[in-house]
Design a protein around this motif. Structure first.
Motif, PDB file in Angstrom:
ATOM      1  N   SER A 175      14.434   2.318  45.630  1.00 18.35           N
ATOM      2  CA  SER A 175      15.719   2.191  46.325  1.00 18.35           C
ATOM      3  C   SER A 175      15.825   3.266  47.399  1.00 18.35           C
ATOM      4  CB  SER A 175      16.871   2.319  45.326  1.00 18.35           C
ATOM      5  OG  SER A 175      16.829   3.586  44.705  1.00 18.35           O
ATOM      6  N   GLU A 176      17.005   3.454  47.926  1.00 14.48           N
ATOM      7  CA  GLU A 176      17.234   4.405  49.014  1.00 14.48           C
ATOM      8  C   GLU A 176      18.192   5.472  48.503  1.00 14.48           C
ATOM      9  OE1 GLU A 176      17.462   6.746  51.397  1.00 14.48           O
ATOM     10  OE2 GLU A 176      16.212   5.243  52.379  1.00 14.48           O
ATOM     11  N   ALA A 177      17.615   6.600  48.068  1.00 19.75           N
ATOM     12  CA  ALA A 177      18.415   7.614  47.387  1.00 19.75           C
ATOM     13  C   ALA A 177      19.483   8.211  48.295  1.00 19.75           C
ATOM     14  CB  ALA A 177      17.509   8.714  46.843  1.00 19.75           C
ATOM     15  N   MET A 178      19.168   8.400  49.570  1.00 22.16           N
ATOM     16  CA  MET A 178      20.138   9.079  50.423  1.00 22.16           C
ATOM     17  C   MET A 178      21.450   8.311  50.478  1.00 22.16           C
ATOM     18  SD  MET A 178      20.142  10.288  54.392  1.00 22.16           S
ATOM     19  CE  MET A 178      21.116   8.910  54.955  1.00 22.16           C
ATOM     20  N   TRP A 179      21.364   6.996  50.648  1.00 23.80           N
ATOM     21  CA  TRP A 179      22.611   6.224  50.730  1.00 23.80           C
ATOM     22  C   TRP A 179      23.243   6.056  49.357  1.00 23.80           C
ATOM     23  CZ3 TRP A 179      24.918   6.507  54.989  1.00 23.80           C
ATOM     24  CH2 TRP A 179      24.184   6.587  56.183  1.00 23.80           C
ATOM     25  N   ALA A 180      22.425   6.092  48.309  1.00 19.51           N
ATOM     26  CA  ALA A 180      22.996   6.036  46.963  1.00 19.51           C
ATOM     27  C   ALA A 180      23.840   7.275  46.693  1.00 19.51           C
ATOM     28  CB  ALA A 180      21.891   5.923  45.921  1.00 19.51           C
ATOM     29  N   LEU A 181      23.522   8.364  47.385  1.00 17.88           N
ATOM     30  CA  LEU A 181      24.258   9.605  47.198  1.00 17.88           C
ATOM     31  C   LEU A 181      25.363   9.781  48.232  1.00 17.88           C
ATOM     32  CD1 LEU A 181      21.236  11.925  46.363  1.00 17.88           C
ATOM     33  CD2 LEU A 181      22.912  10.986  44.787  1.00 17.88           C
ATOM     34  N   GLY A 184      22.448  16.429  51.553  1.00 19.58           N
ATOM     35  CA  GLY A 184      22.364  17.520  52.530  1.00 19.58           C
ATOM     36  C   GLY A 184      23.626  17.643  53.353  1.00 19.58           C
ATOM     37  N   GLY A 185      24.188  16.499  53.703  1.00 18.18           N
ATOM     38  CA  GLY A 185      25.427  16.518  54.481  1.00 18.18           C
ATOM     39  C   GLY A 185      26.568  17.128  53.692  1.00 18.18           C
ATOM     40  N   LEU A 191       4.833  34.448  45.043  1.00 20.13           N
ATOM     41  CA  LEU A 191       3.961  34.470  43.863  1.00 20.13           C
ATOM     42  C   LEU A 191       3.602  35.897  43.446  1.00 20.13           C
ATOM     43  CD1 LEU A 191       1.397  31.548  44.427  1.00 20.13           C
ATOM     44  CD2 LEU A 191       3.287  31.629  42.789  1.00 20.13           C
ATOM     45  N   ASP A 192       3.434  36.783  44.441  1.00 20.95           N
ATOM     46  CA  ASP A 192       3.060  38.169  44.114  1.00 20.95           C
ATOM     47  C   ASP A 192       4.267  39.111  44.139  1.00 20.95           C
ATOM     48  OD1 ASP A 192       3.564  38.155  46.803  1.00 20.95           O
ATOM     49  OD2 ASP A 192       1.653  39.068  47.407  1.00 20.95           O
ATOM     50  N   GLY A 193       5.464  38.554  44.195  1.00 20.26           N
ATOM     51  CA  GLY A 193       6.660  39.395  44.184  1.00 20.26           C
ATOM     52  C   GLY A 193       7.052  39.780  42.763  1.00 20.26           C
ATOM     53  N   ASP A 194       8.140  40.556  42.662  1.00 18.74           N
ATOM     54  CA  ASP A 194       8.536  40.999  41.318  1.00 18.74           C
ATOM     55  C   ASP A 194       9.357  39.958  40.572  1.00 18.74           C
ATOM     56  OD1 ASP A 194      10.814  42.337  43.189  1.00 18.74           O
ATOM     57  OD2 ASP A 194      11.601  41.964  41.175  1.00 18.74           O
ATOM     58  N   LEU A 195       9.854  38.927  41.268  1.00 20.75           N
ATOM     59  CA  LEU A 195      10.556  37.820  40.601  1.00 20.75           C
ATOM     60  C   LEU A 195      10.127  36.499  41.260  1.00 20.75           C
ATOM     61  CD1 LEU A 195      12.781  37.250  38.381  1.00 20.75           C
ATOM     62  CD2 LEU A 195      14.297  36.813  40.332  1.00 20.75           C
ATOM     63  N   PRO A 196       8.926  36.028  40.929  1.00 24.28           N
ATOM     64  CA  PRO A 196       8.463  34.785  41.574  1.00 24.28           C
ATOM     65  C   PRO A 196       9.400  33.625  41.265  1.00 24.28           C
ATOM     66  CG  PRO A 196       6.661  35.895  40.408  1.00 24.28           C
ATOM     67  CD  PRO A 196       7.926  36.575  39.985  1.00 24.28           C
ATOM     68  N   VAL A 197       9.766  32.892  42.330  1.00 24.98           N
ATOM     69  CA  VAL A 197      10.679  31.753  42.185  1.00 24.98           C
ATOM     70  C   VAL A 197       9.970  30.483  42.656  1.00 24.98           C
ATOM     71  CG1 VAL A 197      12.843  30.721  42.988  1.00 24.98           C
ATOM     72  CG2 VAL A 197      12.757  33.171  42.447  1.00 24.98           C
ATOM     73  N   ASN A 198       9.974  29.488  41.798  1.00 20.79           N
ATOM     74  CA  ASN A 198       9.410  28.172  42.123  1.00 20.79           C
ATOM     75  C   ASN A 198       7.929  28.241  42.512  1.00 20.79           C
ATOM     76  OD1 ASN A 198      11.779  26.896  41.443  1.00 20.79           O
ATOM     77  ND2 ASN A 198      12.604  26.972  43.517  1.00 20.79           N
ATOM     78  N   CYS A 199       7.149  28.789  41.600  1.00 18.22           N
ATOM     79  CA  CYS A 199       5.696  28.872  41.791  1.00 18.22           C
ATOM     80  C   CYS A 199       5.066  27.484  41.896  1.00 18.22           C
ATOM     81  CB  CYS A 199       5.067  29.620  40.619  1.00 18.22           C
ATOM     82  SG  CYS A 199       5.807  31.226  40.340  1.00 18.22           S
ATOM     83  N   SER A 200       5.746  26.503  41.321  1.00 15.34           N
ATOM     84  CA  SER A 200       5.227  25.126  41.328  1.00 15.34           C
ATOM     85  C   SER A 200       5.410  24.443  42.679  1.00 15.34           C
ATOM     86  CB  SER A 200       5.987  24.299  40.286  1.00 15.34           C
ATOM     87  OG  SER A 200       7.358  24.204  40.671  1.00 15.34           O
ATOM     88  N   GLY A 201       6.216  25.057  43.549  1.00 14.32           N
ATOM     89  CA  GLY A 201       6.601  24.392  44.788  1.00 14.32           C
ATOM     90  C   GLY A 201       8.033  23.867  44.707  1.00 14.32           C
ATOM     91  N   GLY A 202       8.525  23.761  43.484  1.00 15.38           N
ATOM     92  CA  GLY A 202       9.940  23.458  43.285  1.00 15.38           C
ATOM     93  C   GLY A 202      10.378  22.086  43.762  1.00 15.38           C
ATOM     94  N   VAL A 203      11.698  21.929  43.812  1.00  8.31           N
ATOM     95  CA  VAL A 203      12.296  20.665  44.240  1.00  8.31           C
ATOM     96  C   VAL A 203      11.975  20.403  45.708  1.00  8.31           C
ATOM     97  CG1 VAL A 203      14.463  19.357  44.394  1.00  8.31           C
ATOM     98  CG2 VAL A 203      14.145  21.000  42.539  1.00  8.31           C
ATOM     99  N   LEU A 204      11.766  21.465  46.478  1.00  9.08           N
ATOM    100  CA  LEU A 204      11.447  21.288  47.902  1.00  9.08           C
ATOM    101  C   LEU A 204      10.105  20.583  48.104  1.00  9.08           C
ATOM    102  CD1 LEU A 204      12.645  24.621  49.563  1.00  9.08           C
ATOM    103  CD2 LEU A 204      13.484  22.300  50.037  1.00  9.08           C
ATOM    104  N   SER A 205       9.266  20.566  47.069  1.00  6.64           N
ATOM    105  CA  SER A 205       7.960  19.923  47.190  1.00  6.64           C
ATOM    106  C   SER A 205       7.837  18.655  46.351  1.00  6.64           C
ATOM    107  CB  SER A 205       6.855  20.902  46.761  1.00  6.64           C
ATOM    108  OG  SER A 205       6.936  22.088  47.517  1.00  6.64           O
ATOM    109  N   THR A 206       8.730  18.481  45.386  1.00  5.07           N
ATOM    110  CA  THR A 206       8.666  17.340  44.462  1.00  5.07           C
ATOM    111  C   THR A 206      10.077  17.034  44.002  1.00  5.07           C
ATOM    112  OG1 THR A 206       6.538  18.131  43.609  1.00  5.07           O
ATOM    113  CG2 THR A 206       7.713  16.505  42.264  1.00  5.07           C
ATOM    114  N   ASN A 207      10.587  15.825  44.256  1.00  5.80           N
ATOM    115  CA  ASN A 207      11.959  15.547  43.825  1.00  5.80           C
ATOM    116  C   ASN A 207      12.180  14.125  43.340  1.00  5.80           C
ATOM    117  OD1 ASN A 207      14.688  16.064  43.305  1.00  5.80           O
ATOM    118  ND2 ASN A 207      15.287  15.323  45.334  1.00  5.80           N
ATOM    119  N   PRO A 208      11.679  13.806  42.132  1.00 10.19           N
ATOM    120  CA  PRO A 208      12.141  12.594  41.457  1.00 10.19           C
ATOM    121  C   PRO A 208      13.428  12.984  40.711  1.00 10.19           C
ATOM    122  CG  PRO A 208      10.123  13.484  40.431  1.00 10.19           C
ATOM    123  CD  PRO A 208      10.681  14.533  41.324  1.00 10.19           C
ATOM    124  N   ILE A 209      14.591  12.646  41.218  1.00 10.09           N
ATOM    125  CA  ILE A 209      15.835  13.329  40.837  1.00 10.09           C
ATOM    126  C   ILE A 209      16.012  13.506  39.331  1.00 10.09           C
ATOM    127  CG2 ILE A 209      18.358  13.271  40.941  1.00 10.09           C
ATOM    128  CD1 ILE A 209      18.199  12.044  43.648  1.00 10.09           C
TER     129      ILE A 209
END
Lengths: 389, 351
Positions: free
Chosen positions: A119-125, A140-141, A319-337
């Motif tokens: 389907s078309e998630a953007m319009w569903a949202l 985003g809007g 990744l080499d910081g003191d509090l690594p955030v989203n090492c997996s790439g996070g939602v910005l790289s993968t988003n099956p809601i």
């Protein structure tokens, strides 16, 4: 607190814009079998199944648990469906874990998915009249004004979002399951990508993905027996919490919502965490639009108000910081809601279990999984750790 | 297991179309009534869980707007299921068992009136093999009724008697949508709607909702003179594959009933979620109810069937009879999906 709970199996699909090679049950089973293999179990070992996904309209199946009962090995078992907006993946994992904590099950399979190519998630949202004034197109809007307000309040440089997007997409190159693999991405390519919802650029927004994740959760005795058999340590649940607030309420701060603060305070109290920045080793947080990294760093208590962007700018969340955030790439790289929240929870558990491969952080003892949904009003979080709580 | 009880119940006056109300306007007074009956302020509720369906509302994430009905400010610990409210109650019961909550508000609601409900429900089916045929909920139930008639498990006369008994019972239920029935002979003289089903064999299409307050241990005893204690609760699912299932049985009901301990004592009252007359025959058999059991004194779903709420209402109707002292031990059954595919069974007791 009730009985102890641990993550003893995690599996996810190859995420992509279109998984045209599998049916919906085929997609979900890809994750389920990987999670069961990880736990050295079969469907027959599972006592109860708890599933979560975002709106049924996305795949065109109303209350799909009925249709999926056989494909997911649920016939004759308790089969439960959670739906709490974008936070659903996290909420689902928490409801699943609650079954063990409550003592009603020993081995629970929990699954989150979305096949957004249906389907078309953007319009569903984009809520139509009469539900809401037709003011925005897509999530985003809706969120862009609150990001602009964050920038105004914090005096953050205008490229913090670019830095987050670049970091997460580079991290995704180390995650073979991630949807977006963009080896040629650069600071300039993100900054020059076209503006979608000012200040959110195309490269600062999440993709629309097909994907699923499954986890096997076990009681204390099951987790110890499984760990002895597999040689992989369990990720023990140290705390879990959900909070909700209205979309609109007088005095509600949409930049740093109270429900997020309350949820973080609750989950850290349960886990005995008093200084999150020092005591949490890695974070998987729900960042569908780049600027939400500094915003959530503040909301979760990792940074003082107005200071979150400095952590990003200084590289603390790399990744080499003191509090690594989203090492997996996070939602910005993968988003099956419907899976995105559980991916955060699952990746946190994988970090504790040492299963992250190229995006593994050394020596993770405690990790936070975070998800949010609705108009930044639904929150689900858990802290998982290497030590039995 | 902690002792958990239903301490108050409230429901809408069910009707065919609450056209002038949106979901928040429909359910908010019911939530308030449930809290007031227990003498409870909103802030005394530790956990809130609701059930609803986007497909009925015609809107993705529709529950995001209806959470306004509980006024969740300051923020609350809350969850939602895309299932009948009976399963929301199950989640709340599990939550209380974990020790993270002592009290809970559970509610669910559905407005079926905006759409063509039997066709909407066809969207619950296998999307590859069944959905393209658009078999509606009444046609599917007709297949099941036919299988039962052919197997000699029921008769059209028995089905009509169930409809008659249910809607006559509903005369004393101020919340029921359909109250009173023509005679069994007159019912049987009507033409088939979807052979072998006649109109009286089908639940009405209803807009409505229900709210229930749960409390554990001492708190329950404080909030109600005679709490309806949940002595057993379990839910199970059967196959979706119509060709692989014996349509005349629902083993998931029998399994849930055994796990909930239905047979461990006398049953004063049973409220069963059978939206079609012939399905009551299956549910009674699977629950192991005696022939003279007091089934659906409220009229049951044949008298009012708000989607997503009708199952939780069964728990509420049994609880109400324990709360008011007219029953001591009862069984409530809720179903989800087509042809009794997924089922929840709870045993409630006064003592």
């Amino acid at each position: 607190m009730g009985n102890r709970v641990a993550v003893i199996g995690v599996g996810q699909t190859q995420h992509a814009a279109v998984r045209g090679d599998v049916s919906l049950p085929g997609l979900i089973r890809e994750a389920v079998y990987r999670a069961l293999d990880d736990a050295q179990m079969t469907m027959a070992d599972i006592d109860a199944i708890v599933i979560g996904k975002a709106p049924d309209f996305f795949e065109g199946i109303m209350m799909p648990e009925g249709y999926l009962a056989e494909a997911l090995g649920a016939v004759g078992k308790p089969f439960f469906r959670v739906h709490t907006a974008g936070s659903v993946g996290g909420s689902t994992a928490i409801v699943a874990a609650s079954h063990i904590e409550a003592g009603v099950a020993e081995r629970v399979l929990t699954i989150g998915w979305e096949m957004q190519s249906c389907s078309e998630a953007m319009w569903a949202l984009s809520f139509p009249i009469p539900f809401q004034q037709q003011l925005v197109a897509g999530a985003g809007g809706y969120f862009a004004p609150f990001i602009r307000e964050y920038i105004r309040r914090s005096n953050a440089p205008d490229d913090i979002g670019v830095l987050v997007a670049l970091k997460d997409r580079l991290n995704a190159l180390k995650n073979p399951y991630a949807h977006l693999h963009e080896p040629d991405i650069t600071y300039d390519s993100v900054k020059e990508s076209f503006m979608l919802w000012e200040p959110i650029r195309y490269s600062e927004t999440c993709p629309s993905s097909d994907g699923a994740i499954a986890m096997v959760l076990g009681s204390e005795s099951v987790a110890e027996a499984t760990a002895a058999a597999t040689g992989v340590r369990p990720a023990w649940v140290h705390g879990m919490s959900m909070r909700s607030e209205p979309s609109m309420a007088s005095g509600r701060d949409q930049v740093s919502p109270q429900a997020g603060k309350d949820c973080a305070a609750d989950v850290f109290a349960q886990a005995g965490v008093t200084d999150p920045r020092a005591e949490i080793d890695v974070v998987e947080m729900y960042v569908p639009f780049s600027w939400y990294e500094p915003m959530w760093l503040e909301n979760l208590g990792f940074a003082a108000e107005g200071e979150g962007w400095k952590m990003t700018e200084q590289g603390a969340t790399q990744l080499d910081g003191d509090l690594p955030v989203n090492c997996s790439g996070g939602v910005l790289s993968t988003n099956p809601i419907g899976a995105s929240g559980m991916l955060r929870f699952g990746e946190a558990a994988m970090q504790v279990r040492g299963q992250c491969g190229d995006h593994q952080i050394d020596g993770v003892r405690r990790a936070l999984g975070h998800a949010y949904g609705g108009a930044a009003q639904y929150y689900a979080m858990w802290v998982v750790g290497a030590d039995k709580p | 297991m902690r002792d958990v009880a239903i301490v108050s119940v409230a429901q809408t006056v069910h009707r065919r179309a609450a056209t002038e109300l949106n979901e928040v306007e429909m359910i908010q007074p019911v939530i308030l009534e449930a809290l007031q009956k227990a003498g409870v302020r909103k802030g005394e509720i530790d956990f809130t869980c609701s059930g609803s369906s986007d497909y009925l509302a015609g809107q993705a994430f529709s529950f995001v707007m209806t959470i306004d009905a509980v006024g969740p400010w300051p923020p609350i610990s809350e969850s939602h299921v895309e299932m009948d409210g009976a399963w929301a109650l199950y989640e709340a019961w599990v939550k209380i068992q974990t020790g993270h909550a002592d009290t809970a508000l559970v509610f669910s609601y559905g407005k079926s009136s905006p759409g063509d409900l039997p066709r909407v429900l066809s969207r619950q089916l296998d999307p590859y093999y069944y959905q393209p045929l658009w078999p509606d909920s009444i046609a599917l139930a007709g297949l099941q009724a036919r299988a039962m008639l052919d197997a000699g498990i029921t008769t059209e006369a028995e089905m009509a008697a169930i409809a008659h008994r249910s809607r006559e019972a509903a005369r004393s239920n101020p919340y029921a949508q359909l109250r009173g029935s023509a005679s069994v002979d007159d019912l049987l003289a009507a033409p088939h709607l979807s052979d072998p089903l006649r109109r009286h064999d089908c639940a009405p299409i209803t807009d409505g909702g229900v709210a229930i307050v749960l409390a554990a241990g001492d708190r329950a005893a404080q909030w109600a003179d005679r709490p309806a204690w949940i002595r057993g609760i379990d839910h199970r699912i059967d196959s979706h594959n119509l060709g692989a299932r014996d349509l005349t049985a629902a083993p998931s009901i029998g399994l849930a009933a055994a796990n909930a301990g239905v047979a461990n004592g006398p049953i004063d009252v049973a409220e069963v979620h059978a939206p079609f007359t012939h399905q009551e025959v299956i549910v009674r058999r699977e629950l192991g109810l005696a022939d003279d059991a007091n089934v659906n004194p409220s009229g049951g779903p044949l008298a009012a069937n708000p989607m997503m709420a009708a199952g939780l209402i069964r728990l509420g109707e049994v609880a109400q009879r324990i709360l008011d002292g007219s029953a001591n031990r009862g069984v409530a059954h809720a179903t989800s999906g087509h042809l009794l595919q997924q089922n929840l069974v709870a045993v409630l007791e006064g003592n």
